[in-house]
Design an enzyme around this catalytic site. Structure first.
Site, mmCIF file in Angstrom:
data_model
loop_
_atom_site.group_PDB
_atom_site.id
_atom_site.type_symbol
_atom_site.label_atom_id
_atom_site.label_comp_id
_atom_site.label_asym_id
_atom_site.label_seq_id
_atom_site.Cartn_x
_atom_site.Cartn_y
_atom_site.Cartn_z
ATOM 1 N N LEU A 31 -3.986 -9.140 42.196
ATOM 2 C CA LEU A 31 -4.178 -10.306 43.064
ATOM 3 C C LEU A 31 -5.458 -10.082 43.852
ATOM 4 C CD1 LEU A 31 -2.604 -12.944 43.627
ATOM 5 C CD2 LEU A 31 -1.621 -11.809 45.621
ATOM 6 N N SER A 32 -6.530 -10.777 43.456
ATOM 7 C CA SER A 32 -7.865 -10.476 43.964
ATOM 8 C C SER A 32 -8.265 -11.283 45.188
ATOM 9 C CB SER A 32 -8.892 -10.741 42.858
ATOM 10 O OG SER A 32 -8.962 -12.134 42.581
ATOM 11 N N GLU A 58 14.384 -28.399 13.960
ATOM 12 C CA GLU A 58 13.780 -27.810 12.761
ATOM 13 C C GLU A 58 13.850 -26.282 12.808
ATOM 14 O OE1 GLU A 58 9.431 -27.906 10.434
ATOM 15 O OE2 GLU A 58 9.641 -28.774 12.438
ATOM 16 N N LYS A 88 11.598 -29.823 3.235
ATOM 17 C CA LYS A 88 10.441 -30.521 3.790
ATOM 18 C C LYS A 88 9.425 -30.781 2.689
ATOM 19 C CE LYS A 88 7.511 -29.920 7.937
ATOM 20 N NZ LYS A 88 7.274 -28.963 9.055
ATOM 21 N N ASP A 119 -8.021 -17.750 40.177
ATOM 22 C CA ASP A 119 -7.317 -17.524 38.917
ATOM 23 C C ASP A 119 -6.072 -16.675 39.104
ATOM 24 O OD1 ASP A 119 -9.224 -18.975 37.394
ATOM 25 O OD2 ASP A 119 -10.537 -17.226 37.372
ATOM 26 N N GLY A 153 -8.842 -14.457 44.583
ATOM 27 C CA GLY A 153 -9.520 -15.546 43.892
ATOM 28 C C GLY A 153 -8.540 -16.559 43.329
ATOM 29 N N CYS A 185 9.999 -33.258 10.646
ATOM 30 C CA CYS A 185 8.755 -33.132 11.396
ATOM 31 C C CYS A 185 7.558 -33.776 10.680
ATOM 32 C CB CYS A 185 8.489 -31.664 11.732
ATOM 33 S SG CYS A 185 7.356 -31.442 13.136
ATOM 34 N N ASN A 189 -18.720 -3.197 35.311
ATOM 35 C CA ASN A 189 -17.587 -3.184 34.388
ATOM 36 C C ASN A 189 -16.674 -1.982 34.621
ATOM 37 O OD1 ASN A 189 -18.361 -5.565 33.163
ATOM 38 N ND2 ASN A 189 -19.490 -4.555 31.511
ATOM 39 N N LYS A 240 -14.907 -10.548 21.836
ATOM 40 C CA LYS A 240 -14.019 -10.326 22.975
ATOM 41 C C LYS A 240 -12.739 -11.147 22.836
ATOM 42 C CE LYS A 240 -17.418 -9.269 26.608
ATOM 43 N NZ LYS A 240 -17.861 -9.633 27.980
ATOM 44 N N GLU A 269 -14.452 -18.748 31.547
ATOM 45 C CA GLU A 269 -14.978 -17.380 31.554
ATOM 46 C C GLU A 269 -14.852 -16.733 30.187
ATOM 47 O OE1 GLU A 269 -13.697 -16.655 36.232
ATOM 48 O OE2 GLU A 269 -12.557 -15.721 34.603
#
Length: 559
Positions: A296-297, A49, A118, A301, A299, A154, A378, A526, A407
């Site tokens: 790269l912490s 498509e 379509k 994630d 942790g 589709c 922060n 956010k 989070e």
């Protein structure tokens, strides 16, 4: 003049990867696919498509110059079919004097022999086709070398009228061009819909889907076919480009597929990982980034995002940076270094003490009579974000942002800090899913991944308590419920839109449920500013879920 196809047709199905807006590049792929189809002895090449424009083109398709360019590209390609080789079914925007269609064009004998639009334009979730396309009239079959082909597009097969119309007007088989995005459970839904159309029409159905990443959407391919008796005729592999021949032969009771691949479909963890990798790879490559950089912490994630980046791009295109402050533990330093070593990626250590203290010193006249709180925390996150963006600016690599859905749902993330970045591969994954995927990846290495086999995420990263390390002895559960509890509540609120009474009835604490709902709503501002990221559910934070930022509504537990 090409030969008539009375009892046998070989379809070349091109499950390939277009790029939105790259008309020339997409047509190069179409020409290469037609050349292969000819070499393989196929009669008809089928492309997905809106292949010419890429799917979804969104408001780009409203530009008159773009509309003309797409049509001219199709007409030029059609002339090449005068060579007597394979015909082509191709999806494209098609503009006429009074309409703009999401169309399928049949190219053969040097011309555009048929154009159909379509009918069923999706206008929900991530789809806005009513906004940009005109609805086409109900179609009849397309004549191709003596055959009558039905070519719904589709969404046309998600309702019954288009396929019934094609059957009633003499179609001998259904060949469906698709740009159907991945979401968990979507493969089963597609199959159920396709089976329903086969039952109603008693016609075999060929379902061709594109495979690519396009902004937040991933299209996994996984094209398939059904015979008129509802048996699976063939199954193409998900998450990879391939072009295969499918042989259709006429029997006394109609057409039947007598040859095609039967690929195995992945389990939930594998398909989720492959979707995240494909989405990240195409976003980086199609937007021209030389590679990626991420914090790269130590942790879970950031470790999972680093592993996905290596699987997508290769270790030489992934740059990791540890950004320690006084609260960063030796354990985190060690875990981050071990993760980088296991993945084979560049790893730099850039302490942030001086810039953080500089900010605090500059703000001291304003903050001197206040107590330290999340403001100071922060500042650490925003310092890290600034440094990563500086590295991106200097060397061109895109910043990968690493916040998970848990989070981001409750605002446990810092704007212009750990939310900085160009793309987020785990944006639609809850924290518990991130842990499950880390364990899965350490034990699995499917085809197509560029990273190493074995343990790429150190076990200690998976086993230790999660922490942002923005103050002494901090853990995530100082501020949030256990992730098993939080994720179940969020699944109820976000994915299923459940009433609070019903969530509490599942056994959750009333006060916790009401607090999570409140945090979810006040973090909307956010999420509006967050980087795009891979969509794996039908309720990702983006087009699927559009809540107002200014919103005073709160459900309340009545029991």
């Amino acid at each position: 003049m090409t030969h008539l196809l009375e009892n046998r047709i070989i379809l070349s199905l091109a499950q390939i990867n277009p790029t939105v807006g790259d008309i020339d590049g997409n047509m190069e792929k179409a020409r290469a696919a037609r050349l292969k189809a000819a070499e393989d002895g196929a009669d008809l090449l089928v492309l997905p498509e809106l292949f010419v424009s890429g799917y979804p083109p969104e408001d780009l398709v409203l530009k008159p110059a773009f509309q003309r360019a797409c049509r001219e590209a199709v007409e030029a390609f059609a002339k090449e079919t005068a060579d007597g080789g394979p015909g082509v079914l191709i999806g494209t925007p098609w503009v006429t004097d009074d309409a703009l269609w999401n169309a399928v064009c049949l190219l053969d004998n040097g011309t555009v022999e048929s154009v159909q639009g379509k009918v069923e334009l999706p206008n929900y979730g991530v789809f806005d086709e009513v906004r940009v396309f005109d609805q086409a009239p109900l179609p009849g079959p397309m004549g191709f070398r003596g055959l009558r082909l039905g070519a719904p597009i589709c969404e046309d097969i998600w309702f019954d009228q288009v396929c019934e119309c094609l059957m009633e007007t003499g179609a001998e088989m259904l060949i469906v061009l698709n740009g159907s995005p991945y979401a968990r459970g979507k493969a089963d839904q597609r199959m159920q819909v396709a089976v329903a159309r086969v039952v109603e029409t008693e016609l075999p159905l060929v379902y061709l889907n594109q495979v690519c990443g396009q902004d937040e959407l991933v299209f996994e391919g996984a094209s398939f076919g059904l015979n008129a008796d509802r048996t699976l005729a063939f199954q193409m592999a998900p998450f990879q480009e391939e072009q295969v021949n499918v042989v259709m032969e006429r029997a006394d009771d109609g057409w039947r597929c007598t040859g095609g691949p039967v690929a195995a479909l992945p389990d939930r963890n594998e398909e989720t990982w492959q979707a995240c990798v494909l989405g990240l790879r195409d976003y980086v490559n199609k937007n021209g980034f030389p590679g990626v950089v991420l914090g790269l912490s130590g942790g879970i994630d950031s470790a999972v995002c680093a592993a996905m980046a290596v699987d997508a791009l290769g270790a030489d295109r992934v740059h990791s940076i540890m950004l320690p402050y006084r609260y960063t533990s030796d354990e985190s330093l060690s875990d981050a270094a071990r993760c980088a070593e296991a993945l084979g990626i560049r790893y730099d250590n850039v302490p942030i003490s001086e810039p953080v203290e500089g900010f605090l010193s500059a703000l001291d006249p304003l903050f001197s009579d206040t107590q330290a709180d999340t403001t100071e925390e922060n500042l650490q996150s925003r310092t890290r974000g600034t440094i990563l963006m500086a590295v991106s600016n200097k060397f061109g690599a895109m910043v990968v942002t690493t916040g998970n859905k848990s989070e981001v749902s409750v605002g446990y993330a810092t704007l212009y800090g750990d939310m900085n970045g160009g793309f987020n591969p785990i944006k639609d994954l809850y924290k518990t899913e991130v842990y499950a995927l880390a364990r899965w990846r350490n034990a699995n290495h499917p085809t197509g991944l560029l990273g190493p086999e074995g343990e790429v995420i150190p076990a200690n990263i998976i086993d230790k308590a999660p922490t942002a390390e923005l103050r002494e002895n901090q853990t995530d559960q100082d501020s949030l419920p256990d992730y098993d509890v939080l994720d179940d509540i969020l699944d109820c609120l976000v994915e299923r839109e459940m009433a609070l009474d019903d969530i509490v009835a599942k056994g959750h604490d009333k006060a916790v449920v009401e607090r999570v709902q409140h945090l979810l709503y006040i973090a909307e501002y956010k999420r509006r500013q967050a980087a795009p990221g891979v969509r794996v559910t039908d309720k990702n934070f983006g087009k699927d879920r559009r809540y107002p930022i200014t919103n005073r509504y709160r459900d309340r537990v009545k029991g």
